[in-house]
Motif scaffolding. Sequence first.
Motif, PDB file in Angstrom:
ATOM      1  N   ALA A  78      90.985 -31.772 -48.113  1.00  0.00           N
ATOM      2  CA  ALA A  78      90.842 -30.470 -47.438  1.00  0.00           C
ATOM      3  C   ALA A  78      90.383 -29.378 -48.400  1.00  0.00           C
ATOM      4  O   ALA A  78      89.485 -28.598 -48.087  1.00  0.00           O
ATOM      5  N   ILE A  79      90.983 -29.332 -49.572  1.00  0.00           N
ATOM      6  CA  ILE A  79      90.627 -28.286 -50.540  1.00  0.00           C
ATOM      7  C   ILE A  79      89.202 -28.482 -51.043  1.00  0.00           C
ATOM      8  O   ILE A  79      88.436 -27.522 -51.144  1.00  0.00           O
ATOM      9  N   SER A  80      88.831 -29.715 -51.337  1.00  0.00           N
ATOM     10  CA  SER A  80      87.475 -29.944 -51.875  1.00  0.00           C
ATOM     11  C   SER A  80      86.404 -29.672 -50.821  1.00  0.00           C
ATOM     12  O   SER A  80      85.389 -29.047 -51.125  1.00  0.00           O
ATOM     13  N   LEU A  81      86.605 -30.125 -49.582  1.00  0.00           N
ATOM     14  CA  LEU A  81      85.594 -29.867 -48.551  1.00  0.00           C
ATOM     15  C   LEU A  81      85.524 -28.384 -48.189  1.00  0.00           C
ATOM     16  O   LEU A  81      84.446 -27.860 -47.919  1.00  0.00           O
ATOM     17  N   THR A  82      86.651 -27.708 -48.222  1.00  0.00           N
ATOM     18  CA  THR A  82      86.642 -26.267 -47.973  1.00  0.00           C
ATOM     19  C   THR A  82      85.923 -25.530 -49.097  1.00  0.00           C
ATOM     20  O   THR A  82      85.197 -24.561 -48.856  1.00  0.00           O
ATOM     21  N   SER A  83      86.082 -26.002 -50.306  1.00  0.00           N
ATOM     22  CA  SER A  83      85.438 -25.339 -51.447  1.00  0.00           C
ATOM     23  C   SER A  83      83.913 -25.421 -51.388  1.00  0.00           C
ATOM     24  O   SER A  83      83.226 -24.638 -52.044  1.00  0.00           O
ATOM     25  N   ILE A  84      83.390 -26.340 -50.591  1.00  0.00           N
ATOM     26  CA  ILE A  84      81.930 -26.438 -50.432  1.00  0.00           C
ATOM     27  C   ILE A  84      81.357 -25.093 -50.006  1.00  0.00           C
ATOM     28  O   ILE A  84      80.310 -24.665 -50.489  1.00  0.00           O
ATOM     29  N   PHE A  85      82.059 -24.412 -49.110  1.00  0.00           N
ATOM     30  CA  PHE A  85      81.550 -23.146 -48.573  1.00  0.00           C
ATOM     31  C   PHE A  85      81.824 -21.959 -49.485  1.00  0.00           C
ATOM     32  O   PHE A  85      81.443 -20.840 -49.177  1.00  0.00           O
ATOM     33  N   LEU A  86      82.496 -22.210 -50.597  1.00  0.00           N
ATOM     34  CA  LEU A  86      82.615 -21.195 -51.648  1.00  0.00           C
ATOM     35  C   LEU A  86      81.640 -21.484 -52.783  1.00  0.00           C
ATOM     36  O   LEU A  86      81.104 -20.569 -53.391  1.00  0.00           O
ATOM     37  N   ILE A  87      81.403 -22.761 -53.036  1.00  0.00           N
ATOM     38  CA  ILE A  87      80.511 -23.153 -54.129  1.00  0.00           C
ATOM     39  C   ILE A  87      79.051 -22.873 -53.780  1.00  0.00           C
ATOM     40  O   ILE A  87      78.299 -22.334 -54.596  1.00  0.00           O
ATOM     41  N   SER A  88      78.656 -23.241 -52.557  1.00  0.00           N
ATOM     42  CA  SER A  88      77.255 -23.084 -52.171  1.00  0.00           C
ATOM     43  C   SER A  88      76.766 -21.639 -52.266  1.00  0.00           C
ATOM     44  O   SER A  88      75.712 -21.393 -52.846  1.00  0.00           O
ATOM     45  N   PRO A  89      77.497 -20.642 -51.733  1.00  0.00           N
ATOM     46  CA  PRO A  89      77.026 -19.263 -51.897  1.00  0.00           C
ATOM     47  C   PRO A  89      76.993 -18.826 -53.363  1.00  0.00           C
ATOM     48  O   PRO A  89      76.132 -18.059 -53.770  1.00  0.00           O
ATOM     49  N   MET A  90      77.932 -19.350 -54.154  1.00  0.00           N
ATOM     50  CA  MET A  90      77.968 -18.997 -55.571  1.00  0.00           C
ATOM     51  C   MET A  90      76.724 -19.521 -56.288  1.00  0.00           C
ATOM     52  O   MET A  90      76.198 -18.867 -57.177  1.00  0.00           O
ATOM     53  N   LEU A  91      76.262 -20.699 -55.892  1.00  0.00           N
ATOM     54  CA  LEU A  91      75.060 -21.261 -56.506  1.00  0.00           C
ATOM     55  C   LEU A  91      73.809 -20.466 -56.112  1.00  0.00           C
ATOM     56  O   LEU A  91      72.874 -20.349 -56.895  1.00  0.00           O
ATOM     57  N   LEU A  92      73.815 -19.947 -54.883  1.00  0.00           N
ATOM     58  CA  LEU A  92      72.668 -19.165 -54.424  1.00  0.00           C
ATOM     59  C   LEU A  92      72.654 -17.767 -55.053  1.00  0.00           C
ATOM     60  O   LEU A  92      71.640 -17.308 -55.549  1.00  0.00           O
ATOM     61  N   SER A  93      73.809 -17.101 -54.983  1.00  0.00           N
ATOM     62  CA  SER A  93      73.904 -15.744 -55.523  1.00  0.00           C
ATOM     63  C   SER A  93      75.377 -15.366 -55.620  1.00  0.00           C
ATOM     64  O   SER A  93      76.117 -15.468 -54.639  1.00  0.00           O
ATOM     65  N   GLN A  94      75.795 -14.906 -56.776  1.00  0.00           N
ATOM     66  CA  GLN A  94      77.198 -14.547 -56.977  1.00  0.00           C
ATOM     67  C   GLN A  94      77.615 -13.388 -56.068  1.00  0.00           C
ATOM     68  O   GLN A  94      78.767 -13.282 -55.683  1.00  0.00           O
ATOM     69  N   THR A  95      76.680 -12.525 -55.699  1.00  0.00           N
ATOM     70  CA  THR A  95      77.031 -11.391 -54.833  1.00  0.00           C
ATOM     71  C   THR A  95      77.317 -11.840 -53.403  1.00  0.00           C
ATOM     72  O   THR A  95      78.052 -11.170 -52.687  1.00  0.00           O
TER      73      THR A  95
END
Length: 193
Positions: free
Chosen positions: A124-141
């Motif tokens: 659950a934590i790793s799959l949820t983190s996908i939606f935090l990691i992806s925006p971070m890779l695109l743009s930290q803002t």
Amino acid sequence: MFAIELFQIIRIKQLIFTLFVAAITSLFIYLANYFLPPVPLLIVSLFLLTIGMNLCVYMLRRFGIATIFMFFIAMLTFNISELGFYGWNKVLTYVIAIVIFEIIYLIFKIEISSLPLDMIFGTAISLTSIFLISPMLLSQTLLLIFTTELINLLIMTFATSIISSTIFALIWGKLASTKKIVKFEAYLSSLGR
């Protein structure tokens, strides 16, 4: 408690099994992508990712198998955006997110009423983190703009992953000791062909 027994060599037949499960999972994701609108597609994709990854980890009990599975999935579904992104961003996001699972699975060995909480919460934590990691890779803002939609997405992802992983853990609890599964696990772990 640190699960040192998970550090074992991953054999060719275990890689083939992982690739097979990833291919079947990818096929279902492709079918879902063709037939479902975005929100049901997201839920079905999370369910399929959870089932496939958990099956590989339960069957093979090796550190790194979940990462290999998610890498295969990302490569096999490279051109579709079942979770909202595709291409190399998807590959990198999946691999980073699943490393979180690997760490949780390696360190936290907790079981309550024969439910492996390390698997359930790690998934659950790793799959949820996908939606935090992806925006971070695109743009930290992008990550700083914590919208209601993102919060809803994180809650839905966490809930879907918890439910899927729990259901599979209960099913696996019944199947794991059957003769065919035990023989197949022994075959996958053996040194011979």
